[in-house]
Motif scaffolding. Structure first.
Motif, PDB file in Angstrom:
ATOM      1  N   TYR A 110       0.838  -1.192   0.000  1.00  0.00           N
ATOM      2  CA  TYR A 110       0.000   0.000   0.000  1.00  0.00           C
ATOM      3  C   TYR A 110       0.879   1.250   0.000  1.00  0.00           C
ATOM      4  O   TYR A 110       2.059   1.214   0.374  1.00  0.00           O
ATOM      5  N   THR A 111       0.290   2.337  -0.411  1.00  0.00           N
ATOM      6  CA  THR A 111       0.980   3.629  -0.438  1.00  0.00           C
ATOM      7  C   THR A 111       0.549   4.454   0.770  1.00  0.00           C
ATOM      8  O   THR A 111      -0.627   4.433   1.156  1.00  0.00           O
ATOM      9  N   ALA A 112       1.495   5.177   1.372  1.00  0.00           N
ATOM     10  CA  ALA A 112       1.173   6.028   2.527  1.00  0.00           C
ATOM     11  C   ALA A 112       2.196   7.150   2.652  1.00  0.00           C
ATOM     12  O   ALA A 112       3.269   7.107   2.043  1.00  0.00           O
ATOM     13  N   THR A 113       1.855   8.128   3.471  1.00  0.00           N
ATOM     14  CA  THR A 113       2.759   9.229   3.762  1.00  0.00           C
ATOM     15  C   THR A 113       2.665   9.573   5.250  1.00  0.00           C
ATOM     16  O   THR A 113       1.918   8.937   6.001  1.00  0.00           O
ATOM     17  N   ASP A 114       3.422  10.580   5.663  1.00  0.00           N
ATOM     18  CA  ASP A 114       3.506  10.974   7.071  1.00  0.00           C
ATOM     19  C   ASP A 114       2.487  12.087   7.357  1.00  0.00           C
ATOM     20  O   ASP A 114       2.518  13.141   6.714  1.00  0.00           O
ATOM     21  N   LYS A 115       1.600  11.843   8.301  1.00  0.00           N
ATOM     22  CA  LYS A 115       0.569  12.829   8.619  1.00  0.00           C
ATOM     23  C   LYS A 115       1.164  14.170   9.034  1.00  0.00           C
ATOM     24  O   LYS A 115       0.598  15.233   8.765  1.00  0.00           O
ATOM     25  N   ALA A 116       2.318  14.140   9.671  1.00  0.00           N
ATOM     26  CA  ALA A 116       2.942  15.373  10.149  1.00  0.00           C
ATOM     27  C   ALA A 116       3.699  16.103   9.046  1.00  0.00           C
ATOM     28  O   ALA A 116       4.072  17.263   9.223  1.00  0.00           O
ATOM     29  N   ASN A 117       3.923  15.433   7.936  1.00  0.00           N
ATOM     30  CA  ASN A 117       4.700  16.038   6.855  1.00  0.00           C
ATOM     31  C   ASN A 117       4.314  15.389   5.526  1.00  0.00           C
ATOM     32  O   ASN A 117       5.134  14.784   4.843  1.00  0.00           O
ATOM     33  N   PHE A 118       3.035  15.510   5.180  1.00  0.00           N
ATOM     34  CA  PHE A 118       2.561  14.786   4.004  1.00  0.00           C
ATOM     35  C   PHE A 118       2.837  15.554   2.704  1.00  0.00           C
ATOM     36  O   PHE A 118       2.575  16.745   2.593  1.00  0.00           O
ATOM     37  N   SER A 119       3.391  14.823   1.744  1.00  0.00           N
ATOM     38  CA  SER A 119       3.694  15.365   0.416  1.00  0.00           C
ATOM     39  C   SER A 119       4.142  14.216  -0.471  1.00  0.00           C
ATOM     40  O   SER A 119       4.352  13.090  -0.005  1.00  0.00           O
ATOM     41  N   ASP A 120       4.299  14.504  -1.764  1.00  0.00           N
ATOM     42  CA  ASP A 120       4.797  13.476  -2.666  1.00  0.00           C
ATOM     43  C   ASP A 120       6.216  13.060  -2.293  1.00  0.00           C
ATOM     44  O   ASP A 120       6.622  11.923  -2.549  1.00  0.00           O
ATOM     45  N   GLN A 121       6.963  13.940  -1.688  1.00  0.00           N
ATOM     46  CA  GLN A 121       8.351  13.628  -1.317  1.00  0.00           C
ATOM     47  C   GLN A 121       8.438  12.682  -0.125  1.00  0.00           C
ATOM     48  O   GLN A 121       9.475  12.051   0.104  1.00  0.00           O
ATOM     49  N   THR A 122       7.353  12.568   0.631  1.00  0.00           N
ATOM     50  CA  THR A 122       7.351  11.655   1.780  1.00  0.00           C
ATOM     51  C   THR A 122       6.392  10.483   1.563  1.00  0.00           C
ATOM     52  O   THR A 122       6.042   9.774   2.514  1.00  0.00           O
ATOM     53  N   ARG A 123       5.963  10.294   0.324  1.00  0.00           N
ATOM     54  CA  ARG A 123       5.029   9.209   0.002  1.00  0.00           C
ATOM     55  C   ARG A 123       5.816   7.990  -0.505  1.00  0.00           C
ATOM     56  O   ARG A 123       6.634   8.093  -1.421  1.00  0.00           O
ATOM     57  N   TYR A 124       5.530   6.829   0.103  1.00  0.00           N
ATOM     58  CA  TYR A 124       6.259   5.611  -0.255  1.00  0.00           C
ATOM     59  C   TYR A 124       5.314   4.413  -0.261  1.00  0.00           C
ATOM     60  O   TYR A 124       4.163   4.507   0.171  1.00  0.00           O
ATOM     61  N   VAL A 125       5.813   3.279  -0.728  1.00  0.00           N
ATOM     62  CA  VAL A 125       5.075   2.019  -0.679  1.00  0.00           C
ATOM     63  C   VAL A 125       5.554   1.215   0.524  1.00  0.00           C
ATOM     64  O   VAL A 125       6.758   1.106   0.778  1.00  0.00           O
ATOM     65  N   PHE A 126       4.591   0.660   1.259  1.00  0.00           N
ATOM     66  CA  PHE A 126       4.848  -0.156   2.439  1.00  0.00           C
ATOM     67  C   PHE A 126       4.222  -1.528   2.233  1.00  0.00           C
ATOM     68  O   PHE A 126       3.437  -1.725   1.300  1.00  0.00           O
ATOM     69  N   VAL A 127       4.550  -2.476   3.130  1.00  0.00           N
ATOM     70  CA  VAL A 127       4.001  -3.824   2.965  1.00  0.00           C
ATOM     71  C   VAL A 127       3.744  -4.479   4.316  1.00  0.00           C
ATOM     72  O   VAL A 127       4.472  -4.262   5.290  1.00  0.00           O
ATOM     73  N   GLY A 152       7.356   7.545  -4.047  1.00  0.00           N
ATOM     74  CA  GLY A 152       6.433   7.128  -5.104  1.00  0.00           C
ATOM     75  C   GLY A 152       5.211   6.433  -4.558  1.00  0.00           C
ATOM     76  O   GLY A 152       4.928   6.468  -3.351  1.00  0.00           O
ATOM     77  N   LEU A 153       4.489   5.779  -5.439  1.00  0.00           N
ATOM     78  CA  LEU A 153       3.221   5.140  -5.074  1.00  0.00           C
ATOM     79  C   LEU A 153       2.919   3.979  -6.008  1.00  0.00           C
ATOM     80  O   LEU A 153       3.640   3.723  -6.964  1.00  0.00           O
ATOM     81  N   ASP A 154       1.809   3.276  -5.716  1.00  0.00           N
ATOM     82  CA  ASP A 154       1.251   2.250  -6.606  1.00  0.00           C
ATOM     83  C   ASP A 154       2.210   1.091  -6.850  1.00  0.00           C
ATOM     84  O   ASP A 154       2.497   0.716  -7.993  1.00  0.00           O
ATOM     85  N   GLY A 155       2.693   0.468  -5.780  1.00  0.00           N
ATOM     86  CA  GLY A 155       3.585  -0.673  -5.921  1.00  0.00           C
ATOM     87  C   GLY A 155       2.858  -1.934  -6.349  1.00  0.00           C
ATOM     88  O   GLY A 155       1.731  -2.205  -5.926  1.00  0.00           O
ATOM     89  N   SER A 156       3.515  -2.726  -7.207  1.00  0.00           N
ATOM     90  CA  SER A 156       2.963  -4.005  -7.643  1.00  0.00           C
ATOM     91  C   SER A 156       4.097  -5.007  -7.797  1.00  0.00           C
ATOM     92  O   SER A 156       5.266  -4.631  -7.954  1.00  0.00           O
ATOM     93  N   VAL A 157       3.752  -6.296  -7.774  1.00  0.00           N
ATOM     94  CA  VAL A 157       4.744  -7.372  -7.818  1.00  0.00           C
ATOM     95  C   VAL A 157       4.364  -8.363  -8.910  1.00  0.00           C
ATOM     96  O   VAL A 157       3.179  -8.649  -9.116  1.00  0.00           O
TER      97      VAL A 157
END
Length: 342
Positions: A110-127, A152-157
């Motif tokens: 899934y894709t997520a970011t930091d609530k305290a510092n949300f932006s495209d620069q802090t958006r990543y894929v987690f698992v 980034g975002l939208d991770g797939s395998v």
């Protein structure tokens, strides 16, 4: 005379059985209409162990739906399997979940970011990882952030040729590009081999005031090719559509020059059918494996908004050269035969 009567009786019995035989065909005459979910942005579905498992962006949690039939997703109860922490790098804007069964366990990317510092620069894929046979049960363990080179975002395998690969949409400058990397395990990449394989180059990839390629999904071709189907332009652009990358049989997926881009979208909005913003797709098959199905989101209004996106499904075919033929997006009122084998 008894022999004649016996033949007539057998004939009548066979004649009476014909409707029943027809009823046992692929779809048994049943149909359904879209949407699968009225609120279903970024839909994903995987078929495993006789069930369809479905998910889509909820924003504030990860929810899974389980159903024996594709149309049953509409009314299946949702199971919230994970909620984000109150703070931290994966605490906000939970987007684009994908469920994969790898090496005997379930993984939710899934894709997520930091609530305290949300932006495209802090958006990543987690698992997350789950050892339960049923992903709607068991315990989901946080395996952390995927170690991509870029945010980034939208991770797939996907798996090919005995190797496992990770695809995602990377933020590089003013663009969102498509990148690929080999995987050491389901939560770790060999980031030194990460390669950008496509950038926005066509006008239809630059709609909505942005230059975006996102939502990459792998699809195996009928003639040994490798395909990556991706979404182009900003999600609020009414002409949001699907593009296609192709790698010839035997090509190395990690080489940028292995991939060629189709000059036109392969699936796009239809004014005649009242379908707009067609994108963020996934793939599944019918229970008997005879049919291929496209899962995607779309909206009913050309309103320039990234809202009102419903999850939809329709079967697709193949062109003589082995490339996918997705056709036109069906209108919501269009009856479709249920997947063969249901």
């Amino acid at each position: 005379m008894p022999m004649l009567r016996r033949k007539i009786l057998i004939f009548l019995l066979l004649l009476g059985a014909l409707p029943a035989a027809r009823a046992q065909g692929p779809a048994a005459g049943r149909t359904f209409t879209n949407p699968l979910k009225a609120n279903g942005p970024d839909p994903w579905v995987v078929r495993h162990g006789g069930y369809y498992y479905y998910t889509n962006t909820m924003g504030k949690n990860l929810t899974l739906w389980k159903s024996k039939t594709l149309e049953g997703i509409k009314d299946a109860p949702g199971a919230v399997v994970w909620t984000p922490p109150a703070a931290g790098p994966n605490s906000y804007e939970i987007w684009a979940p994908e469920l994969h069964f790898l090496s005997g366990k379930w993984y939710l990317y899934y894709t997520a970011t930091d609530k305290a510092n949300f932006s495209d620069q802090t958006r990543y894929v987690f698992v997350l990882e789950n050892a339960s046979p049923d992903p709607t049960a068991g315990t989901w363990v946080d395996k952390g952030k995927i170690n991509t080179r870029y945010s980034g975002l939208d991770g797939s395998v996907f798996e090919h040729g005995g190797r496992r690969y990770f695809l995602y949409s990377a933020y590089v400058g003013a663009q969102s590009v498509l990148a690929i990397a080999p995987m050491a395990n389901p939560w770790t990449l060999d980031a030194s081999k990460e390669t950008i394989i496509a950038r926005p180059t066509y006008a239809w990839e630059k709609g909505g005031g942005r230059q975006i390629l996102e939502g990459p999904e792998f699809l195996a071709g009928r003639r040994g090719q490798l395909f990556v189907v991706y979404s182009a332009s900003a999600c609020w652009d009414d002409n949001y559509c699907l593009g296609l990358l192709t790698a010839r049989p035997g090509a190395d997926p990690l080489r940028a020059d292995s991939w060629t881009k189709a000059p036109q979208p392969v699936f796009h909005p239809s004014a005649a059918n009242g379908v707009w913003g067609t994108g963020h797709n996934g793939f599944t098959t019918s229970p008997d494996g005879r049919e291929n199905w496209l899962i995607y989101h779309a909206k009913a209004a050309a309103d320039g908004k990234c809202e009102g996106r419903s999850a939809r499904a329709q079967r697709f075919g193949w062109n003589p050269d082995g490339t996918p033929n997705f056709g036109a997006p069906a209108a919501l009122a269009t009856p479709q035969a249920v997947p063969s084998g249901e």
